[in-house]
Scaffold this motif. Sequence first.
Motif, PDB file in Angstrom:
ATOM      1  N   PRO A 232       2.187   5.886  -7.843  1.00 24.05           N
ATOM      2  CA  PRO A 232       1.011   6.750  -7.953  1.00 24.05           C
ATOM      3  C   PRO A 232       0.270   6.479  -9.261  1.00 24.05           C
ATOM      4  N   PRO A 233      -1.025   6.738  -9.277  1.00 26.88           N
ATOM      5  CA  PRO A 233      -1.777   6.493 -10.514  1.00 26.88           C
ATOM      6  C   PRO A 233      -1.248   7.371 -11.644  1.00 26.88           C
ATOM      7  N   ALA A 234      -1.236   6.813 -12.823  1.00 21.37           N
ATOM      8  CA  ALA A 234      -0.716   7.526 -13.981  1.00 21.37           C
ATOM      9  C   ALA A 234      -1.626   8.702 -14.333  1.00 21.37           C
ATOM     10  N   VAL A 235      -0.997   9.830 -14.595  1.00 23.37           N
ATOM     11  CA  VAL A 235      -1.746  11.014 -14.992  1.00 23.37           C
ATOM     12  C   VAL A 235      -2.082  10.871 -16.477  1.00 23.37           C
ATOM     13  N   PRO A 236      -3.327  11.061 -16.843  1.00 16.66           N
ATOM     14  CA  PRO A 236      -3.671  10.922 -18.257  1.00 16.66           C
ATOM     15  C   PRO A 236      -2.950  11.985 -19.099  1.00 16.66           C
TER      16      PRO A 236
ATOM     17  N   ARG B   1       0.819  -1.220   0.000  1.00 14.26           N
ATOM     18  CA  ARG B   1       0.000   0.000   0.000  1.00 14.26           C
ATOM     19  C   ARG B   1       0.844   1.257   0.000  1.00 14.26           C
TER      20      ARG B   1
ATOM     21  N   ARG C 249       3.143   1.570  -3.461  1.00 11.44           N
ATOM     22  CA  ARG C 249       2.428   1.441  -4.732  1.00 11.44           C
ATOM     23  C   ARG C 249       2.710   2.689  -5.566  1.00 11.44           C
TER      24      ARG C 249
END
Length: 137
Positions: A59-63, A54, A57
């Motif tokens: 970070p979520p990919a930025v579009p 957790r 992890r």
Amino acid sequence: MWKRAVHYGAWLAGGAIALQWLDYRRLAHVYPGEIYVLLIAAGFLALGIVLGVRIFRPPPAVPFDGNPKARAALGMSERELTVLQEMAAGYSNKEIARRLDVSPNTVKTHVARVFEKLGENRRTAAVRRARELGLVP
């Protein structure tokens, strides 16, 4: 015949389970401290793995947005941007024309405008400059 084999197999499995259970009871009486330490260590190991997954992890990919400010500053049209993206993908003028369903001469015109707007005179330099500006991923 197979029913008999299943029956004997079930009895043997039951006997093996009973022997393992008795062996476990003997070990639990002989080494209770070590078993508790093992269980606590296994719990901390599981907790560490869960927290590690957790926390670390990515970070979520930025579009990808294509840098609309740079695009507006250069005055690049939607079709020129599409041709630039196809160039960045490594396609030739003929392949781009086939993919976009236009004439190769139209693609040459768009490529020339892209070169002019980016201030470059080669495909590789134009793609490199477009990547620096964030126009193509």
